[in-house]
Design a protein around this motif. Sequence first.
Motif, PDB file in Angstrom:
ATOM      1  N   ARG A 158     -55.003  57.457  -1.157  1.00  0.00           N
ATOM      2  CA  ARG A 158     -54.360  57.160  -2.370  1.00  0.00           C
ATOM      3  C   ARG A 158     -53.260  56.275  -2.280  1.00  0.00           C
ATOM      4  NH1 ARG A 158     -55.464  59.834  -7.858  1.00  0.00           N
ATOM      5  NH2 ARG A 158     -57.377  61.239  -7.399  1.00  0.00           N
ATOM      6  N   ASP A 159     -52.400  56.415  -1.307  1.00  0.00           N
ATOM      7  CA  ASP A 159     -51.166  55.812  -0.817  1.00  0.00           C
ATOM      8  C   ASP A 159     -51.330  54.498   0.023  1.00  0.00           C
ATOM      9  OD1 ASP A 159     -49.641  57.188  -2.787  1.00  0.00           O
ATOM     10  OD2 ASP A 159     -49.223  58.603  -1.391  1.00  0.00           O
ATOM     11  N   SER A 160     -52.645  54.469   0.384  1.00  0.00           N
ATOM     12  CA  SER A 160     -52.874  53.437   1.415  1.00  0.00           C
ATOM     13  C   SER A 160     -53.583  52.339   0.796  1.00  0.00           C
ATOM     14  CB  SER A 160     -53.842  53.968   2.547  1.00  0.00           C
ATOM     15  OG  SER A 160     -55.363  53.970   1.791  1.00  0.00           O
ATOM     16  N   ARG A 174     -55.381  50.756  -3.265  1.00  0.00           N
ATOM     17  CA  ARG A 174     -54.955  49.693  -4.122  1.00  0.00           C
ATOM     18  C   ARG A 174     -56.363  48.556  -4.106  1.00  0.00           C
ATOM     19  NH1 ARG A 174     -50.955  52.442  -1.928  1.00  0.00           N
ATOM     20  NH2 ARG A 174     -48.701  52.175  -2.656  1.00  0.00           N
ATOM     21  N   ASN A 188     -54.910  60.058   4.196  1.00  0.00           N
ATOM     22  CA  ASN A 188     -54.001  58.974   3.654  1.00  0.00           C
ATOM     23  C   ASN A 188     -54.830  57.811   2.847  1.00  0.00           C
ATOM     24  OD1 ASN A 188     -52.031  57.322   2.946  1.00  0.00           O
ATOM     25  ND2 ASN A 188     -51.888  56.204   4.871  1.00  0.00           N
ATOM     26  N   ALA A 199     -49.239  47.682   2.050  1.00  0.00           N
ATOM     27  CA  ALA A 199     -49.737  49.182   2.330  1.00  0.00           C
ATOM     28  C   ALA A 199     -50.408  49.093   3.719  1.00  0.00           C
ATOM     29  CB  ALA A 199     -50.507  49.429   1.193  1.00  0.00           C
TER      30      ALA A 199
END
Length: 319
Positions: free
Chosen positions: A111-113, A117, A109, A89
Amino acid sequence: MIEGKILTIGEILVEIMATTLGRGFLELQPLIGPFPSGAPAIFIDQVGKLGHPAAIVSAVGDDDFGVLNLERLKRDGVDISAVAIHPGAATGSAFVRYRPDGGRDFVFNMRDSAAGRIVATPEARAVLAEAGHLHVMGSGLPVPAVFAMIRDAIPAIKARGGTVSFDPNIRVEMLRDPAGKAAFQTVLAATDIFLPSGEELSLFSGASDEESAIAALLETGVNEIVLKRGAAGASHFDRNGATHMPGFVVEEIDPTGAGDSFGATFLVARRLGKSIPDALRYANAAGARTVTVKGPMEGTSSFADLDSFIAGAIIKGTA
Ligand code: ATP
Ligand code: MG
């Protein structure tokens, strides 16, 4: 209070900022950045700059944005051993444009970065074991693994005699989500020092006026409340009463990061044994310095910076 590092858990981001005022990003426009950012990262950078032991549990991507952040935090004295470099990511980012009325529009950006995680690695467990104080940033609580780590860290730190502070740093939408609201309540129930700003105070207590909101929070077991009042300064409340400290007069260029630097400075000053008025004065100075420069982490301060700023500054209402 016990000795040990101040620890925070949460997002590291870069910020990329529009250089013109307006609404959002629907047209071609000049931008500047990347600036190191993320509320927990700004907070912990300020702790490190004041010379207090500091660590962050987080994750960045294997990219330039990650390196930029890690080099800054390391330079300023933060233990980055528990920042994972995620193999897949990218580092999180926030694009921000200010509106003419002072509001802000964001493209996040997160949550998806890599920042979405963050997990409990062995390195994270090692810094948790050394921490004397945990600072919780509300902005990270919607990430389930971050909340799980915080939920587990709180009793471990408290069992050692450590303390917990909480800056809700909230967007109202987070409290509309039942899981989000439960996470906030869990943290608040364990909070020694609560650091809200503006309407965040009443969001938690349900009370509409400041006095009853403060009384309700002290009643639930929060020991100290530090209410941030932007350019007007800040107030401290505990069972012994209230201490108000007016802010410093500065030209506000970029407000992002003021609350994070303020909170870090208040905590460090108190851990060093400074009085409540002295800690408020230092924290106001740190917040004021942050807003005078573009970039959320560009205005963090050492004690030498704060002392020279205070020596030359004007306190609001005294000019
Ligand atoms: P953030 O936008 O980082 O979340 P916040 O809302 O948590 O900030 P603020 O009250 O905006 O917190 O700012 C924190 C502190 O910074 C204030 O209590 C004050 O000491 C200082 N500060 C903020 N804005 C100004 C300003 N325009 N002039 C002087 N001091 C300021
Ligand atoms: Mg603010």
